[in-house]
Scaffold this motif. Structure first.
Motif, PDB file in Angstrom:
ATOM      1  N   PHE A 144       0.828  -1.202   0.000  1.00  0.00           N
ATOM      2  CA  PHE A 144       0.000   0.000   0.000  1.00  0.00           C
ATOM      3  C   PHE A 144       0.864   1.254   0.000  1.00  0.00           C
ATOM      4  N   PHE A 145       1.850   1.304   0.908  1.00  0.00           N
ATOM      5  CA  PHE A 145       2.707   2.488   0.985  1.00  0.00           C
ATOM      6  C   PHE A 145       3.590   2.616  -0.251  1.00  0.00           C
TER       7      PHE A 145
ATOM      8  N   ASP B 102       1.309   3.810  -3.106  1.00  0.00           N
ATOM      9  CA  ASP B 102       0.948   5.192  -2.807  1.00  0.00           C
ATOM     10  C   ASP B 102       2.111   6.133  -3.129  1.00  0.00           C
TER      11      ASP B 102
ATOM     12  N   PHE C  42       0.817   8.040  -6.279  1.00  0.00           N
ATOM     13  CA  PHE C  42       0.034   9.146  -5.728  1.00  0.00           C
ATOM     14  C   PHE C  42       0.862  10.118  -4.896  1.00  0.00           C
ATOM     15  N   ASP C  43       2.189  10.034  -4.990  1.00  0.00           N
ATOM     16  CA  ASP C  43       3.104  10.935  -4.280  1.00  0.00           C
ATOM     17  C   ASP C  43       2.905  10.925  -2.768  1.00  0.00           C
ATOM     18  N   GLY C  44       2.427   9.851  -2.223  1.00  0.00           N
ATOM     19  CA  GLY C  44       2.287   9.707  -0.783  1.00  0.00           C
ATOM     20  C   GLY C  44       1.097  10.433  -0.190  1.00  0.00           C
TER      21      GLY C  44
ATOM     22  N   SER D  80      -2.083   9.561   0.130  1.00  0.00           N
ATOM     23  CA  SER D  80      -2.933   8.730   0.990  1.00  0.00           C
ATOM     24  C   SER D  80      -2.296   8.480   2.350  1.00  0.00           C
ATOM     25  N   ALA D  81      -0.980   8.288   2.360  1.00  0.00           N
ATOM     26  CA  ALA D  81      -0.289   8.061   3.632  1.00  0.00           C
ATOM     27  C   ALA D  81      -0.364   9.297   4.515  1.00  0.00           C
TER      28      ALA D  81
END
Length: 47
Positions: A16-17, A20, A24-26, A28-29
């Motif tokens: 997931f990380f 992401d 998605f450039d982080g 979501s984290a």
């Protein structure tokens, strides 16, 4: 929890990380971290 389940959960979290960070450039984290901090603050208030 068995070792097999723990390994699968750890693998899913790492994937997931990784996904992401790559796609998605982080975002979501960071979003989840902010929401977790708000949850911790809210729970600490009711303690």
């Amino acid at each position: 929890m068995t070792d097999t389940i723990a390994i699968w959960i750890a693998t899913i979290v790492v994937l997931f990380f990784g996904i992401d960070a790559l796609f998605f450039d982080g975002f979501s984290a960071v979003f989840l971290a902010r929401k977790m901090l708000l949850l911790i603050e809210w729970v600490a208030f009711w303690r």
